[in-house]
Motif scaffolding. Structure first.
Motif, mmCIF file in Angstrom:
data_model
loop_
_atom_site.group_PDB
_atom_site.id
_atom_site.type_symbol
_atom_site.label_atom_id
_atom_site.label_comp_id
_atom_site.label_asym_id
_atom_site.label_seq_id
_atom_site.Cartn_x
_atom_site.Cartn_y
_atom_site.Cartn_z
ATOM 1 N N THR A 1 0.754 -1.322 -0.023
ATOM 2 C CA THR A 1 -0.048 0.104 0.070
ATOM 3 C C THR A 1 0.825 1.212 -0.078
ATOM 4 O O THR A 1 0.461 2.310 -0.619
ATOM 5 N N GLY A 2 1.903 1.201 0.876
ATOM 6 C CA GLY A 2 2.719 2.489 0.938
ATOM 7 C C GLY A 2 3.765 2.352 2.082
ATOM 8 O O GLY A 2 4.035 1.281 2.693
ATOM 9 N N ARG A 3 4.286 3.597 2.424
ATOM 10 C CA ARG A 3 5.346 3.492 3.331
ATOM 11 C C ARG A 3 4.800 4.341 4.596
ATOM 12 O O ARG A 3 4.119 5.326 4.450
ATOM 13 N N ILE A 4 5.082 3.859 5.850
ATOM 14 C CA ILE A 4 5.086 4.479 7.065
ATOM 15 C C ILE A 4 6.515 4.590 7.988
ATOM 16 O O ILE A 4 7.332 4.023 7.523
ATOM 17 N N ARG A 5 6.342 5.610 8.823
ATOM 18 C CA ARG A 5 7.557 5.736 9.547
ATOM 19 C C ARG A 5 7.320 5.625 11.067
ATOM 20 O O ARG A 5 6.146 6.010 11.541
ATOM 21 N N THR A 6 7.853 4.647 11.798
ATOM 22 C CA THR A 6 7.370 4.207 13.157
ATOM 23 C C THR A 6 7.418 5.294 14.070
ATOM 24 O O THR A 6 8.176 6.537 13.931
ATOM 25 N N LYS A 7 6.370 5.409 15.081
ATOM 26 C CA LYS A 7 6.625 6.529 15.963
ATOM 27 C C LYS A 7 7.758 6.107 17.076
ATOM 28 O O LYS A 7 8.269 6.954 17.916
ATOM 29 N N GLN A 8 7.936 4.633 17.190
ATOM 30 C CA GLN A 8 9.007 4.419 17.949
ATOM 31 C C GLN A 8 10.426 4.659 17.315
ATOM 32 O O GLN A 8 10.599 4.515 16.416
ATOM 33 N N GLU A 9 11.184 5.096 18.584
ATOM 34 C CA GLU A 9 12.773 5.561 18.102
ATOM 35 C C GLU A 9 13.583 4.522 18.583
ATOM 36 O O GLU A 9 13.473 4.018 19.699
ATOM 37 N N PHE A 10 14.563 4.133 17.565
ATOM 38 C CA PHE A 10 15.594 3.055 18.215
ATOM 39 C C PHE A 10 16.847 3.728 18.365
ATOM 40 O O PHE A 10 17.356 4.491 17.591
ATOM 41 N N ILE A 11 17.570 3.152 19.553
ATOM 42 C CA ILE A 11 18.872 3.675 19.728
ATOM 43 C C ILE A 11 19.995 2.815 19.429
ATOM 44 O O ILE A 11 19.898 1.730 19.847
#
Length: 258
Positions: free
Chosen positions: A198-208
């Protein structure tokens, strides 16, 4: 005479009411849906013709009465609807939340077994509800839980401001779970960019990225750090899994005699 005339009028009134009651009692009970027979269903318009799960859709046309089933044919996902919202010229229903993303047909079937097929594009963007780890180094395996993950094609750890995007390896995937392996990256932190049919999303979660963090202790002391304990020394605790770093523990008095 006036009294008799009054009695006759009153009697006729009661008889009229009783007759009306009997007639109405003999009518067939319904569920409130329009009493429209089946026809040869023909579609005029489907609005909107692309949407995500939960969206209300309106089909207009002719011969649409007495529809009994609605099925999205990619994965044969049924859609519920209210018969009261079905007339000869229109039908209102919702896209099921379980709909598979991408182009497909919606198949409408009436009580006579006649079918109508209408093209539709389901918008099923990937969603993320939970992740197994927010910290990573090169090679860390992370399990992502969510929805619409079975047709994910690419994943990247990225920072849109810095313009950096490093590809993440997809280990396995199904509808509700995606397992990935993190790469080496110059980013100290970033979100995941996930793309499906369907398309692209960016997670709300951030990774360190702990490889880029100020490391006092990981599997051992970092450069310039050492055990400065006075008395009982600190000892390494073994890993309980590949995802868990080693830890420091203070030894007991019994073990050291101190």
């Amino acid at each position: 005479m006036k009294f008799n005339r009054f009695n006759r009028i009153a009697g006729l009134s009661v008889l009229t009411v009783l007759t009306a009651f009997v007639i109405s009692s003999c009518e067939k009970d319904t569920d409130g849906s329009p009493q429209i027979g089946t026809g040869n269903p023909v579609a005029k318009a489907l609005s909107p013709d692309s949407a995500a799960g939960g969206t209300t859709i309106t089909l207009t046309g002719s011969g649409l009465g007495d529809i009994r089933s609605i099925v999205f044919d990619k994965g044969n996902v049924p859609a519920g609807f209210q018969p009261t919202l079905n007339t000869d010229n229109a039908l209102i229903f919702r896209v099921p939340s379980e709909v598979a993303g991408g182009s497909q047909n919606i198949v409408f079937t009436n009580s006579a077994g006649r079918t109508l097929t209408v093209p539709f594009k389901a918008l099923a963007y990937p969603t993320v509800s939970d992740v197994s780890n927010y910290n990573f180094t090169k090679g860390t395996v992370i399990t992502i839980t969510g929805n619409n993950l079975d047709d994910v094609t690419t994943v990247a750890v990225a920072d849109s401001v810095k313009g950096i995007s490093d590809a993440v390896t997809i280990v396995s995937k199904d509808k509700k779970q995606l397992v990935v392996q993190m790469p080496a990256t110059t980013l100290s932190r970033g979100t995941l960019s996930i793309t499906n049919g369907t398309g692209r999303i960016r997670t709300k979660q951030e990774f360190i990225n702990t490889d880029k963090a100020y490391q006092v202790f990981t599997d051992a002391y970092g450069t310039g750090f050492q055990d400065g304990s006075w008395g009982r020394p600190l000892l390494y605790r073994p890993r309980s899994s590949n995802q868990e770093p080693r830890r420091l523990e203070r030894t007991s008095r019994k073990a050291t005699g101190i």
